[in-house]
Design a protein around this motif. Structure first.
Motif, PDB file in Angstrom:
ATOM      1  N   TYR A   1       0.720  -1.150   0.009  1.00 52.09           N
ATOM      2  CA  TYR A   1      -0.048   0.070  -0.218  1.00 52.09           C
ATOM      3  C   TYR A   1       0.936   1.153   0.084  1.00 52.09           C
ATOM      4  O   TYR A   1       1.832   1.245   0.711  1.00 52.09           O
ATOM      5  CB  TYR A   1      -0.832   0.043   1.177  1.00 52.09           C
ATOM      6  CG  TYR A   1      -1.804  -1.009   1.304  1.00 52.09           C
ATOM      7  CD1 TYR A   1      -2.409  -1.861   0.206  1.00 52.09           C
ATOM      8  CD2 TYR A   1      -2.003  -1.759   2.403  1.00 52.09           C
ATOM      9  CE1 TYR A   1      -3.295  -2.762   0.281  1.00 52.09           C
ATOM     10  CE2 TYR A   1      -3.056  -2.906   2.670  1.00 52.09           C
ATOM     11  CZ  TYR A   1      -3.660  -3.389   1.343  1.00 52.09           C
ATOM     12  OH  TYR A   1      -4.389  -4.526   1.322  1.00 52.09           O
TER      13      TYR A   1
ATOM     14  N   GLU B   1     -14.169   9.934   9.067  1.00 53.84           N
ATOM     15  CA  GLU B   1     -14.028   9.582   7.748  1.00 53.84           C
ATOM     16  C   GLU B   1     -14.359  11.074   6.807  1.00 53.84           C
ATOM     17  O   GLU B   1     -14.694  11.831   7.322  1.00 53.84           O
ATOM     18  CB  GLU B   1     -15.443   8.650   7.472  1.00 53.84           C
ATOM     19  CG  GLU B   1     -15.513   7.236   8.031  1.00 53.84           C
ATOM     20  CD  GLU B   1     -16.555   6.441   7.635  1.00 53.84           C
ATOM     21  OE1 GLU B   1     -16.606   5.273   7.819  1.00 53.84           O
ATOM     22  OE2 GLU B   1     -17.716   6.995   7.170  1.00 53.84           O
TER      23      GLU B   1
ATOM     24  N   PRO C   1      -7.580   1.323  -3.569  1.00 52.70           N
ATOM     25  CA  PRO C   1      -8.131   1.053  -2.207  1.00 52.70           C
ATOM     26  C   PRO C   1      -6.949   0.525  -1.437  1.00 52.70           C
ATOM     27  O   PRO C   1      -6.163  -0.071  -1.807  1.00 52.70           O
ATOM     28  CB  PRO C   1      -9.257   0.035  -2.405  1.00 52.70           C
ATOM     29  CG  PRO C   1      -9.798   0.413  -3.879  1.00 52.70           C
ATOM     30  CD  PRO C   1      -8.516   0.934  -4.546  1.00 52.70           C
ATOM     31  N   HIS C   2      -7.185   1.083  -0.003  1.00 51.27           N
ATOM     32  CA  HIS C   2      -6.182   0.377   0.893  1.00 51.27           C
ATOM     33  C   HIS C   2      -4.788   1.547   0.991  1.00 51.27           C
ATOM     34  O   HIS C   2      -4.103   1.286   1.985  1.00 51.27           O
ATOM     35  CB  HIS C   2      -5.810  -0.800   0.943  1.00 51.27           C
ATOM     36  CG  HIS C   2      -7.108  -1.790   1.007  1.00 51.27           C
ATOM     37  ND1 HIS C   2      -8.061  -1.859   2.176  1.00 51.27           N
ATOM     38  CD2 HIS C   2      -7.612  -2.409   0.028  1.00 51.27           C
ATOM     39  CE1 HIS C   2      -8.916  -2.714   1.909  1.00 51.27           C
ATOM     40  NE2 HIS C   2      -8.633  -3.170   0.829  1.00 51.27           N
TER      41      HIS C   2
ATOM     42  N   TYR D   1      -2.837   5.014   1.181  1.00 54.81           N
ATOM     43  CA  TYR D   1      -3.157   6.008   2.569  1.00 54.81           C
ATOM     44  C   TYR D   1      -2.740   7.582   1.775  1.00 54.81           C
ATOM     45  O   TYR D   1      -2.072   7.641   0.619  1.00 54.81           O
ATOM     46  CB  TYR D   1      -1.827   5.696   3.414  1.00 54.81           C
ATOM     47  CG  TYR D   1      -1.913   4.576   4.173  1.00 54.81           C
ATOM     48  CD1 TYR D   1      -3.047   4.359   5.167  1.00 54.81           C
ATOM     49  CD2 TYR D   1      -1.211   3.582   3.909  1.00 54.81           C
ATOM     50  CE1 TYR D   1      -3.076   3.082   5.816  1.00 54.81           C
ATOM     51  CE2 TYR D   1      -1.481   2.394   4.593  1.00 54.81           C
ATOM     52  CZ  TYR D   1      -2.143   2.235   5.589  1.00 54.81           C
ATOM     53  OH  TYR D   1      -2.416   0.994   6.210  1.00 54.81           O
TER      54      TYR D   1
ATOM     55  N   TYR E   1      -5.180   9.199   6.258  1.00 56.64           N
ATOM     56  CA  TYR E   1      -6.651   8.417   6.077  1.00 56.64           C
ATOM     57  C   TYR E   1      -6.157   7.216   5.127  1.00 56.64           C
ATOM     58  O   TYR E   1      -5.108   7.158   4.266  1.00 56.64           O
ATOM     59  CB  TYR E   1      -7.577   9.379   5.092  1.00 56.64           C
ATOM     60  CG  TYR E   1      -8.061  10.443   6.000  1.00 56.64           C
ATOM     61  CD1 TYR E   1      -9.194  10.212   6.604  1.00 56.64           C
ATOM     62  CD2 TYR E   1      -7.256  11.696   6.213  1.00 56.64           C
ATOM     63  CE1 TYR E   1      -9.752  11.284   7.570  1.00 56.64           C
ATOM     64  CE2 TYR E   1      -7.636  12.718   6.783  1.00 56.64           C
ATOM     65  CZ  TYR E   1      -9.198  12.462   7.626  1.00 56.64           C
ATOM     66  OH  TYR E   1      -9.535  13.467   8.282  1.00 56.64           O
ATOM     67  N   GLN E   2      -7.006   6.300   4.970  1.00 55.12           N
ATOM     68  CA  GLN E   2      -6.874   4.914   4.316  1.00 55.12           C
ATOM     69  C   GLN E   2      -8.038   5.107   3.440  1.00 55.12           C
ATOM     70  O   GLN E   2      -9.357   5.402   3.652  1.00 55.12           O
ATOM     71  CB  GLN E   2      -6.765   3.666   4.947  1.00 55.12           C
ATOM     72  CG  GLN E   2      -6.558   2.698   4.292  1.00 55.12           C
ATOM     73  CD  GLN E   2      -6.187   1.394   4.918  1.00 55.12           C
ATOM     74  OE1 GLN E   2      -6.810   1.196   5.983  1.00 55.12           O
ATOM     75  NE2 GLN E   2      -5.394   0.399   4.408  1.00 55.12           N
TER      76      GLN E   2
ATOM     77  N   ALA F   1     -10.985   3.694   1.484  1.00 53.49           N
ATOM     78  CA  ALA F   1     -11.884   2.723   1.564  1.00 53.49           C
ATOM     79  C   ALA F   1     -12.540   2.378   0.071  1.00 53.49           C
ATOM     80  O   ALA F   1     -12.624   1.155  -0.355  1.00 53.49           O
ATOM     81  CB  ALA F   1     -12.855   2.926   2.779  1.00 53.49           C
ATOM     82  N   GLU F   2     -12.904   3.483  -0.460  1.00 52.72           N
ATOM     83  CA  GLU F   2     -13.423   3.360  -1.911  1.00 52.72           C
ATOM     84  C   GLU F   2     -12.687   4.443  -2.716  1.00 52.72           C
ATOM     85  O   GLU F   2     -12.539   5.269  -2.472  1.00 52.72           O
ATOM     86  CB  GLU F   2     -14.891   3.235  -1.922  1.00 52.72           C
ATOM     87  CG  GLU F   2     -15.271   1.992  -1.179  1.00 52.72           C
ATOM     88  CD  GLU F   2     -16.951   2.213  -0.987  1.00 52.72           C
ATOM     89  OE1 GLU F   2     -17.492   3.052  -2.023  1.00 52.72           O
ATOM     90  OE2 GLU F   2     -17.470   1.876  -0.232  1.00 52.72           O
TER      91      GLU F   2
ATOM     92  N   LYS G   1     -10.926   6.928   5.467  1.00 52.11           N
ATOM     93  CA  LYS G   1     -11.265   6.527   6.874  1.00 52.11           C
ATOM     94  C   LYS G   1      -9.918   6.988   7.347  1.00 52.11           C
ATOM     95  O   LYS G   1      -8.942   6.412   7.045  1.00 52.11           O
ATOM     96  CB  LYS G   1     -11.520   5.094   7.269  1.00 52.11           C
ATOM     97  CG  LYS G   1     -12.964   4.685   6.527  1.00 52.11           C
ATOM     98  CD  LYS G   1     -13.394   3.361   6.934  1.00 52.11           C
ATOM     99  CE  LYS G   1     -14.713   3.149   6.013  1.00 52.11           C
ATOM    100  NZ  LYS G   1     -15.408   2.123   6.890  1.00 52.11           N
TER     101      LYS G   1
END
Length: 107
Positions: free
Chosen positions: A31, A55, A67-68, A70, A82-83, A85-86, A102
């Motif tokens: 990631y 979020e 996705p995933h 940062y 933040y990561q 999510a979509e 998130k």
């Protein structure tokens, strides 16, 4: 005798999980972190906070975000990680995207 057979079956079942665990741990290292902290909110990207900043929705420009991955953002004098999510990319321009983020703790 049945105890020995059971323990052998259990051992081989547990051992079959190791490649999945190793693969999962290895894939987390792939990631990427995308640093947007030096960009200007409202001009270079748009961030809409949700649930008190836990979020958020973000629209930005950049290639290779997945996705995933940062994203690092600066809000005032604080920096947050933040990561993704979509994420969905726009068709035009192709490097513009919108993502659900998130917040995660900085390690």
């Amino acid at each position: 005798m049945s105890f020995i057979k059971t323990s052998i079956n259990l051992s081989s079942g547990v051992l079959s999980l190791f490649p999945l665990v190793m693969l999962s741990a290895k894939s987390k290292k792939n990631y990427k972190t995308h640093d947007y902290s030096q960009l200007i909110k409202g001009r270079d990207y748009v961030f809409e906070s949700l649930h008190g900043g836990i979020e958020g929705h973000m629209t930005g420009i950049g290639k290779g975000l997945k996705p995933h991955d940062y994203i690092v953002l600066k809000h005032g004098s604080s920096t947050f990680r933040y990561q993704i999510a979509e994420i969905d990319y726009y068709s035009e321009p192709p490097d513009m995207w919108i993502a659900l983020l998130k917040r995660v703790l900085v390690e």
